[in-house]
Design a protein around this motif. Structure first.
Motif, short mmCIF file in Angstrom:
data_model
loop_
_atom_site.label_atom_id
_atom_site.label_comp_id
_atom_site.label_asym_id
_atom_site.label_seq_id
_atom_site.Cartn_x
_atom_site.Cartn_y
_atom_site.Cartn_z
N ASN A 75 -106.49 -79.43 -48.37
CA ASN A 75 -105.97 -80.70 -47.76
C ASN A 75 -104.75 -80.24 -47.00
O ASN A 75 -104.65 -81.09 -45.77
CB ASN A 75 -105.55 -81.71 -48.69
N SER A 76 -103.90 -79.33 -47.37
CA SER A 76 -102.79 -79.19 -46.54
C SER A 76 -103.29 -78.43 -45.23
O SER A 76 -102.51 -78.61 -44.17
CB SER A 76 -101.91 -78.22 -47.16
N MET A 77 -103.98 -77.55 -45.28
CA MET A 77 -104.70 -76.89 -44.09
C MET A 77 -104.86 -77.98 -43.01
O MET A 77 -104.81 -78.08 -41.98
CB MET A 77 -105.82 -76.07 -44.41
N LEU A 78 -105.84 -78.92 -43.53
CA LEU A 78 -106.30 -80.05 -42.62
C LEU A 78 -105.17 -80.92 -42.33
O LEU A 78 -105.39 -81.24 -40.79
CB LEU A 78 -107.24 -80.80 -43.21
N ASP A 79 -104.15 -80.98 -43.04
CA ASP A 79 -103.34 -81.99 -42.50
C ASP A 79 -102.53 -81.10 -41.39
O ASP A 79 -102.13 -81.57 -40.50
CB ASP A 79 -102.06 -82.26 -43.60
N SER A 80 -102.35 -79.64 -41.53
CA SER A 80 -101.60 -78.79 -40.27
C SER A 80 -102.30 -78.99 -39.14
O SER A 80 -101.65 -79.12 -38.12
CB SER A 80 -101.79 -77.45 -40.92
N ILE A 81 -103.80 -79.21 -39.40
CA ILE A 81 -104.43 -79.21 -37.98
C ILE A 81 -104.10 -80.70 -37.28
O ILE A 81 -104.19 -80.76 -36.13
CB ILE A 81 -106.04 -78.99 -38.17
N ARG A 82 -104.02 -81.60 -38.13
CA ARG A 82 -103.89 -82.95 -37.55
C ARG A 82 -102.57 -83.07 -36.89
O ARG A 82 -102.22 -83.66 -35.88
CB ARG A 82 -103.96 -83.95 -38.72
N VAL A 83 -101.53 -82.30 -37.62
CA VAL A 83 -100.04 -82.26 -36.92
C VAL A 83 -100.17 -81.47 -35.44
O VAL A 83 -99.82 -82.01 -34.20
CB VAL A 83 -99.25 -81.59 -37.66
N ILE A 84 -101.15 -80.41 -35.71
CA ILE A 84 -101.26 -79.84 -34.26
C ILE A 84 -101.88 -80.68 -33.25
O ILE A 84 -101.65 -80.47 -32.03
CB ILE A 84 -102.08 -78.31 -34.47
N ILE A 85 -102.82 -81.54 -33.66
CA ILE A 85 -103.60 -82.32 -32.89
C ILE A 85 -102.54 -83.20 -32.11
O ILE A 85 -102.54 -83.60 -30.73
CB ILE A 85 -104.73 -83.00 -33.22
N SER A 86 -101.47 -83.90 -33.09
CA SER A 86 -100.46 -84.61 -32.54
C SER A 86 -99.61 -84.12 -31.41
O SER A 86 -98.87 -85.07 -30.82
CB SER A 86 -99.96 -85.34 -33.71
N GLN A 87 -99.53 -82.88 -31.46
CA GLN A 87 -98.27 -82.27 -30.85
C GLN A 87 -98.70 -82.08 -29.25
O GLN A 87 -100.03 -82.18 -28.81
CB GLN A 87 -98.21 -80.93 -31.26
N THR A 88 -97.81 -82.19 -28.39
CA THR A 88 -97.70 -82.02 -26.94
C THR A 88 -98.44 -80.69 -26.83
O THR A 88 -97.88 -79.54 -27.18
CB THR A 88 -96.72 -82.17 -26.25
N ASP A 89 -99.62 -80.84 -25.85
CA ASP A 89 -100.23 -79.23 -25.41
C ASP A 89 -99.10 -78.88 -24.29
O ASP A 89 -98.99 -79.23 -23.63
CB ASP A 89 -101.44 -79.71 -24.63
N PRO A 90 -98.67 -77.24 -24.98
CA PRO A 90 -97.77 -76.63 -24.21
C PRO A 90 -98.44 -76.21 -22.69
O PRO A 90 -97.45 -75.94 -21.80
CB PRO A 90 -97.38 -75.59 -24.96
N VAL A 91 -99.63 -75.74 -22.53
CA VAL A 91 -100.14 -75.55 -21.38
C VAL A 91 -100.12 -76.15 -20.24
O VAL A 91 -100.35 -77.61 -20.15
CB VAL A 91 -101.74 -74.97 -21.72
N GLY A 92 -99.59 -75.99 -19.18
CA GLY A 92 -99.43 -76.78 -17.96
C GLY A 92 -98.10 -77.35 -17.93
O GLY A 92 -97.66 -78.05 -16.83
N GLN A 93 -97.12 -77.30 -18.92
CA GLN A 93 -95.84 -77.76 -18.96
C GLN A 93 -94.99 -77.21 -17.76
O GLN A 93 -95.17 -76.18 -17.72
CB GLN A 93 -95.33 -77.73 -20.47
N TYR A 94 -94.48 -78.11 -17.21
CA TYR A 94 -93.40 -77.65 -16.12
C TYR A 94 -92.25 -77.44 -16.46
O TYR A 94 -91.61 -78.27 -17.34
CB TYR A 94 -93.50 -79.00 -15.21
N THR A 95 -91.82 -76.14 -16.43
CA THR A 95 -90.32 -75.90 -17.06
C THR A 95 -89.19 -75.78 -15.94
O THR A 95 -88.10 -76.06 -16.53
CB THR A 95 -90.48 -74.28 -17.63
N SER A 96 -89.47 -75.61 -14.64
CA SER A 96 -88.64 -75.60 -13.66
C SER A 96 -89.25 -75.67 -12.50
O SER A 96 -90.35 -75.21 -12.25
CB SER A 96 -87.56 -74.29 -13.97
N GLY A 97 -88.42 -75.72 -11.19
CA GLY A 97 -88.77 -75.84 -10.03
C GLY A 97 -87.86 -75.89 -8.90
O GLY A 97 -86.79 -76.51 -9.16
#
Length: 424
Positions: A75-97
């Motif tokens: 159950n803890s493993m599955l909850d961990s995946i749910r938290v990851i799903i809820s987090q902002t995807d870092p790919v494509g994030q604009y860091t500076s420009g």
């Protein structure tokens, strides 16, 4: 394992995965949750076989605890995946420009590393955590667990791949592979896969980490063993310090953020150490320097537990026991404690119990570790406790990433430059 073919498949998977949106990756991970849940009985049965084998081989209890799965841990493993799903995807994030004087438009964004490998021991939950973090951050991953957890890992990977296939166009099953023969040759193949794997992470004991760091021909993110200390300052709240020590050592002694050494200011040892011995009540062996032995042996003898307190050897200090054993060291000052820690630790997690704010600040400034606590247990050094959902490990190095590693740990940056015909 044919490392060339395996990595070619993973590279193809990574190329597809890096084009998927956050919504697609989240839907695929949701299918994985359902698949692991549906295969729970088979996973637990496989794990029972691993645990039974470990017990028959006389593996110490702390390490068997790391290996063991239960409904609660699944159950803890599955909850961990749910938290990851809820987090902002870092790919494509604009860091500076910015714009240059000649009109070039420069943007820096986060991108996946590509193909990662993780070599780890015992804990089958790492199979799920590492997969989910890699997948959400757009990376393919090669998993090489220990032979002690082989049945568990195979059952988990079968469920993960089934979930990714069930996700249809949202799933990329070729983005994950388990090196499942149990042969030590697999480790050697991974460490020599220069140009095929972008990064390797060791997660386990000191011997594994040392081997990967010294032998790898590909970049390594070092996740260190945990020789963690608690310093009980002369101004500490004794009952608070005892509770923190009890939690740090006895809750799960086989994990990397468990306490291995308590350092006690001599001004407080006569009041703190007997209380520590009473609360531990023989549940862990205390290996003591000369001054602490004089106090603790009397307290233990009075309670009929003298065999639980023994003199330490020099090798006991700076050693990761991963067992119901705790070294005890006495010092005469904060400066001596800090110097001792920086000499004997693995740069993982350190804590001080104190009511002196100046001492707390100085301890956090001068102790060289990824995580430095004041009046709290080192057991909180964990991706889940930090809000990451899961972790790839605890990085003890200083380049790229340090401490619990979440989604962004498997990303790097790329510059995107737009022009209108500029030449130099």
């Amino acid at each position: 394992m044919d490392i060339g073919n395996v990595c070619a498949g993973l590279r193809a998977g990574a190329s597809v995965l890096c084009t998927h949106t956050a919504q697609q990756k989240n839907r695929a991970l949701a299918w994985v949750i359902d698949s692991i849940d549906a295969e729970r009985a088979a996973i637990l049965q496989a794990n029972e076989a691993d645990v039974a084998k470990a017990e028959s081989q006389g593996v110490k209890k702390g390490l068997i605890d790391r290996l063991r799965l239960s409904d609660e841990r699944i159950n803890s493993m599955l909850d961990s995946i749910r938290v990851i799903i809820s987090q902002t995807d870092p790919v494509g994030q604009y860091t500076s420009g910015w714009s240059t004087p000649n009109g070039l438009q420069i943007r820096q964004i986060r991108v996946p590393l590509g193909v990662a490998a993780i070599i780890y021991e015992s804990r089958p939950n790492v199979t799920v955590d590492a997969f989910a973090l890699a997948y959400k951050s757009g990376n393919a991953i090669l998993l090489r667990g220990s032979s002690s957890a082989l049945n568990s890992n195979k059952a988990l990977i079968a469920a993960i791949v089934h979930g990714l296939k069930a996700a249809g166009v949202d799933g990329v099953p070729q983005a994950v592979y388990l090196a499942g023969s149990g042969s030590h040759d697999e480790v050697e193949q991974i460490l020599n896969a220069e140009g095929l794997i972008d990064v390797v992470l060791p997660r386990g004991g000191a011997a594994l980490i040392k081997r990967v760091v010294s032998e790898s021909k590909i970049p390594v993110i070092e996740t260190g063993s945990g020789v963690c200390h608690l310093f009980v300052d002369e101004s500490a709240d004794i009952e608070q310090a005892v509770r923190i020590a009890e939690n740090g050592k006895l809750q799960r002694p086989g994990v990397c953020n468990a306490l291995e050494t308590i350092i006690v200011h001599r001004a407080i040892m006569e009041s703190f150490l007997p209380r520590l011995e009473a609360v531990f009540a023989g549940r862990a062996q205390l290996r003591c320097d000369t001054d602490s032995f004089a106090v603790l042996s009397d307290a233990a003898a009075a309670a009929g537990r003298k065999d639980c307190v023994i003199p330490a050897t020099e090798d006991d200090f700076g050693f990761e026991f991963l067992d119901y054993i705790l070294a005890v060291k006495t010092v005469s000052s904060l400066a001596e404690a800090i110097d001792y820690i920086n000499t004997h630790n693995t740069r993982h997690s350190e804590s001080i119990c104190t009511r002196n704010l100046s001492n707390a600040k100085l301890f956090q400034q001068l102790v060289d570790a990824a995580c430095v606590y004041v009046n709290a247990s080192t057991r909180f050094t964990d991706g889940g406790e930090f809000g990451f959902g899961a972790e790839l490990g605890i990085s003890t190095q200083k380049l790229h990433v340090r401490g619990p590693m979440g989604l962004s740990a498997l990303t790097t940056t790329k510059y995107l430059i737009d022009g209108e015909g500029q030449i130099r």
